[in-house]
Design a protein around this motif. Sequence first.
Motif, mmCIF file in Angstrom:
data_model
loop_
_atom_site.group_PDB
_atom_site.id
_atom_site.type_symbol
_atom_site.label_atom_id
_atom_site.label_comp_id
_atom_site.label_asym_id
_atom_site.label_seq_id
_atom_site.Cartn_x
_atom_site.Cartn_y
_atom_site.Cartn_z
ATOM 1 N N MET A 41 -11.048 -1.962 -8.086
ATOM 2 C CA MET A 41 -9.610 -1.966 -7.405
ATOM 3 C C MET A 41 -9.310 -1.337 -6.163
ATOM 4 O O MET A 41 -10.143 -0.369 -5.669
ATOM 5 N N GLN A 42 -8.492 -1.980 -5.406
ATOM 6 C CA GLN A 42 -8.168 -1.437 -4.027
ATOM 7 C C GLN A 42 -7.734 -0.094 -4.079
ATOM 8 O O GLN A 42 -7.012 0.355 -5.204
ATOM 9 N N PRO A 43 -7.606 0.730 -3.076
ATOM 10 C CA PRO A 43 -6.918 1.940 -3.194
ATOM 11 C C PRO A 43 -5.371 1.808 -3.315
ATOM 12 O O PRO A 43 -4.940 0.867 -2.849
ATOM 13 N N ASP A 44 -4.904 3.030 -3.570
ATOM 14 C CA ASP A 44 -3.211 2.981 -4.041
ATOM 15 C C ASP A 44 -2.948 2.624 -2.605
ATOM 16 O O ASP A 44 -3.151 3.167 -1.684
ATOM 17 N N LEU A 45 -1.691 1.821 -2.599
ATOM 18 C CA LEU A 45 -0.866 1.747 -1.308
ATOM 19 C C LEU A 45 -0.105 2.729 -0.851
ATOM 20 O O LEU A 45 0.378 3.653 -2.014
ATOM 21 N N GLU A 46 0.088 2.974 0.309
ATOM 22 C CA GLU A 46 0.959 4.362 0.805
ATOM 23 C C GLU A 46 2.167 3.720 1.385
ATOM 24 O O GLU A 46 2.025 2.734 2.164
ATOM 25 N N LEU A 47 3.337 3.979 0.925
ATOM 26 C CA LEU A 47 4.382 3.425 1.397
ATOM 27 C C LEU A 47 5.156 4.394 2.401
ATOM 28 O O LEU A 47 4.933 5.603 2.648
ATOM 29 N N ASP A 48 5.785 3.567 3.487
ATOM 30 C CA ASP A 48 6.733 4.342 4.479
ATOM 31 C C ASP A 48 7.977 4.648 3.852
ATOM 32 O O ASP A 48 8.707 3.807 3.612
ATOM 33 N N THR A 49 8.432 5.618 3.626
ATOM 34 C CA THR A 49 9.755 6.243 2.912
ATOM 35 C C THR A 49 10.907 6.043 3.820
ATOM 36 O O THR A 49 11.934 6.200 3.225
ATOM 37 N N ALA A 50 10.880 5.565 5.109
ATOM 38 C CA ALA A 50 11.673 5.436 5.933
ATOM 39 C C ALA A 50 12.100 3.739 5.804
ATOM 40 O O ALA A 50 13.121 3.563 6.222
ATOM 41 N N SER A 51 11.217 3.185 5.331
ATOM 42 C CA SER A 51 11.568 1.639 5.155
ATOM 43 C C SER A 51 12.298 1.324 3.926
ATOM 44 O O SER A 51 12.293 2.124 2.740
#
Length: 323
Positions: free
Chosen positions: A1-11
């Motif tokens: 599996m791909q690594p977990d996505l990192e989200l931009d909390t400002a978006s």
Amino acid sequence: MQPDLELDTASPLLFVINAASGRSDADAKRSVIEQALQAAGRQGVLHFAKPSELAGVAREAAARALATRSAVVAVGGDGTINAVAQAAHAAGCAMGVVPLGTFNYFARTHGIPTEPALAAQMLMQAQPTPVQVGTVNGHVFLVNASLGLYPVLLEDRETYKSRFGRSRWVALGAACMTLLRVHRQLRLRIDQGGTVREVRTPTLFIGNNRLQLEQVGVNLSTHPARPLDDGFIAAVMLKPIGTLAMVGLMLRGAMGSLGEADSVESFAFSRMLVKPRRRKIKIAFDGEIVRMQTPLEFRVAAQPLYLLMPRPQAAADAEGAGA
């Protein structure tokens, strides 16, 4: 599996909301989401869509979420969640859920609160986590997919609910009336990795949710392949039986002992090709019904769905708040 996505909390989070229930219901959903956003200091964009618009709106929101390192969030029942899951899985973006369904198997399995306000609050601190999904001819399903009698049961249930209202008693009555009618047996050619057999059955049910299967008494937890956890999903198939026996099976399912019946076969698989005699057949997946070209390929999707799931402490806090 791909690594977990990192989200931009400002978006901004992108919410796809089923608008079929009317203005007052839409206002209530808006209030729940906006309160959660305000409390967390986050931004969000709310997209209200009619059922016929859900797929298109979900695709646009998923594309935007991927471009901005944000997430698309489904607010609604099984149909809304499935439409958003199709889009999120295809785009490869993260997806959140605020469940508004009756049973909410998908949310409950992954620790998402079934109370909308708590689910919306938890989204603000959730992290994308890869979860397994199934597909039938490329269409994603989160909980189950089926052909034969089960799609007929769903159609009849919706007809009865439109006339008599939404309740479990109405659903049970609709199921009884459906089962008392004469139904055609499916003739299927099933290919599991080179092992081919011909079967007759009133229905074939494919499950990707351990909670749902265990509630009706189908428990595959002792299977060496560990289905529904490590690249396997489950099939439940009924042997040809009469009307009274069918009603008996429904009662067994209601009491959680379906798997003990001699007329029920269950097994695990990662890929299975099913060829009915018809060129097109009705398929139900996550409560939605479509006609699909045959043969039907059921399989575990090669890529996971990145679901916004609660952090362990947040899940414990939410459980305590809901107690």
